[in-house]
Design an enzyme around this catalytic site. Structure first.
Site, short mmCIF file in Angstrom:
data_model
loop_
_atom_site.label_atom_id
_atom_site.label_comp_id
_atom_site.label_asym_id
_atom_site.label_seq_id
_atom_site.Cartn_x
_atom_site.Cartn_y
_atom_site.Cartn_z
N ASP A 83 0.85 -1.28 -0.13
CA ASP A 83 0.02 -0.06 -0.07
C ASP A 83 1.00 1.22 -0.10
OD1 ASP A 83 -2.36 1.55 0.21
OD2 ASP A 83 -2.66 1.27 2.42
N ASP A 292 -2.17 5.59 -5.22
CA ASP A 292 -2.42 4.63 -4.41
C ASP A 292 -2.47 3.09 -4.77
OD1 ASP A 292 -3.19 3.35 -2.10
OD2 ASP A 292 -5.17 4.43 -1.68
#
Length: 412
Positions: A83, A292
């Site tokens: 992430d 992201d």
């Protein structure tokens, strides 16, 4: 995963899909290292309901890239979501009185000879945005995510082990991570935590000691036998013809966004039809798009999303699906081959990124392709999700504060 967005249920469902990805690590030029992301289909029943996407090292639940690493001595395998949208490495730990279900055993710190709790007086505790002091003088953390997922636990240091391409273990000692004892949210039973790779000192990238890394994710519906790749440190630079380098914009100092990767979106085009965020570029909020890897779709504020949605619908010479409740309000089409949709361009400050249909139309099931965008009511920040990152060699250079995109066939 850190940015607050409003997902269509279709994309939330996708996060249940699973692929198992094994990590191989080899020495790259000039002392860096790279990982091959080898994907194999999971036998979990959930994978029959969603599409399988490309991921990193370990598991991949549809739309999530899972990193495989081992924690502790002796090493215990952990599969965490890779992430760029968060700062912390954490995994579920024993005891776990309020945790989401996972198929693999929980990490038990009492069984590791290298586990050490971090005290709340330690500088490392202060590196965590929500670090606090427990009654036992240990560093408590509480970390929340956009989808209301939360991890609570104790900050600790441990040995992390990676497997080299030669089969030999490569150990990284004294790595800060969160031992999660109270975790909840949208996780599925193959996920065991999250591996943050932001600019924060607690991220995997920072703790490896590098200020450069790159990734090349294969497109969403690539054969699972083909690996994606990720490199860290020297040798991960993205150079050559066709490279577009986009300046990174620092997040708000002191906030949970301060260490994330933001760029500035000026507008978008569907083929030759352009939609600008503002008629006056000077009024556009700098750093209005988060890159992201923990969010699958590209997320746009409502007005821009509606403009792109309507123009794509106008330019695709097919009738969209309107009678499938599983697809919600997504723009979807029935076709037995890859959808021949329009080119979509993201006009970023620093250059244009061109997205082909393979990066913008995602197959949730056989014979159906859907536009891989979603919307948010937050007009300040959107997200460039991992669907759109496929088939780009993307290099993050934290010295120069740029992210570079190079169109690349990541399947080769």
């Amino acid at each position: 995963m850190a940015y607050p967005v409003m997902f269509n249920p279709f994309f939330l469902l996708m996060s249940l899909s699973i692929l198992l990805i094994h990590l191989t690590l080899y020495q790259a030029v000039n002392g860096g290292f790279s990982v091959n992301l080898i994907r194999t289909k999971s036998t979990n029943a959930h994978s029959q309901r969603v599409m399988g996407t490309t991921y990193t090292n370990s598991y991949a639940y549809l739309g999530q890239h899972l990193l495989e690493l081992s924690i502790g001595t002796p090493p215990v395998k952990i599969y965490g979501i890779l992430d760029t949208g968060s700062d912390l490495i954490w995994a579920q730990c024993v005891p776990c009185p309020n945790c989401f279900k996972q198929l693999k055993p929980l990490f038990d710190p009492k069984k590791s000879s290298t586990y050490k709790n971090i005290s709340c007086q330690s500088d490392k505790c202060h590196q965590v945005y929500t670090g606090a002091c427990s009654p036992e003088n240990m560093c408590d953390y509480s970390y929340g995510y956009a989808d209301s997922s939360v991890s609570h636990g104790i900050l600790a240091s441990e040995t992390i082990t990676l497997k080299s391409s030669e089969g030999k273990p490569v150990q990284l000692s004294d790595i800060t991570f969160g031992c999660g004892h109270n975790n909840s949210g949208t996780f599925n039973d193959h996920e065991m935590g999250i591996i943050g790779i932001s600019k924060a000192p607690t991220s995997l990238v920072s703790q490896i000691g590098g200020n450069k890394f790159s990734q090349c994710l294969v497109p969403f519906h690539t054969d699972t036998s083909i690996a994606s790749k990720m490199s860290f440190g020297k040798g991960s630079e993205v150079v050559g013809d066709g490279v577009i380098s986009i300046p990174l914009v620092n997040g708000i100092s002191g906030s949970s966004y301060s260490n994330l990767y933001f760029v500035t979106l000026l507008g978008m085009s569907v083929e030759d039809t352009r939609f600008d965020i503002s008629n006056n570029p000077e009024t556009i909020r700098k750093g209005n798009m988060l890159i992201d890897s923990g969010t699958p779709p590209t997320v746009l504020h409502q007005k821009l999303y509606d403009e792109v949605f309507n123009e794509v619908r106008k330019q695709v010479p097919m009738n969209p699906i309107t009678d499938d409740p599983d697809l919600g309000t997504q723009l979807c089409y029935k076709t037995s081959t890859n959808l021949k949709g329009p080119m979509i361009t993201m006009h970023l400050e620093g250059g244009d990124i061109h997205l082909s249909p393979i990066q913008t139309f995602i197959p949730p099931k056989d014979g159906v392709f859907c536009l891989g965008f979603s919307n948010t009511s937050n007009e300040d920040i959107g997200t460039i999700g991992n669907f759109a990152q496929g088939n780009f060699l993307m290099g993050y250079d934290l010295e120069k504060n740029v992210v570079s995109f190079k169109p690349t066939d990541c399947t080769k």
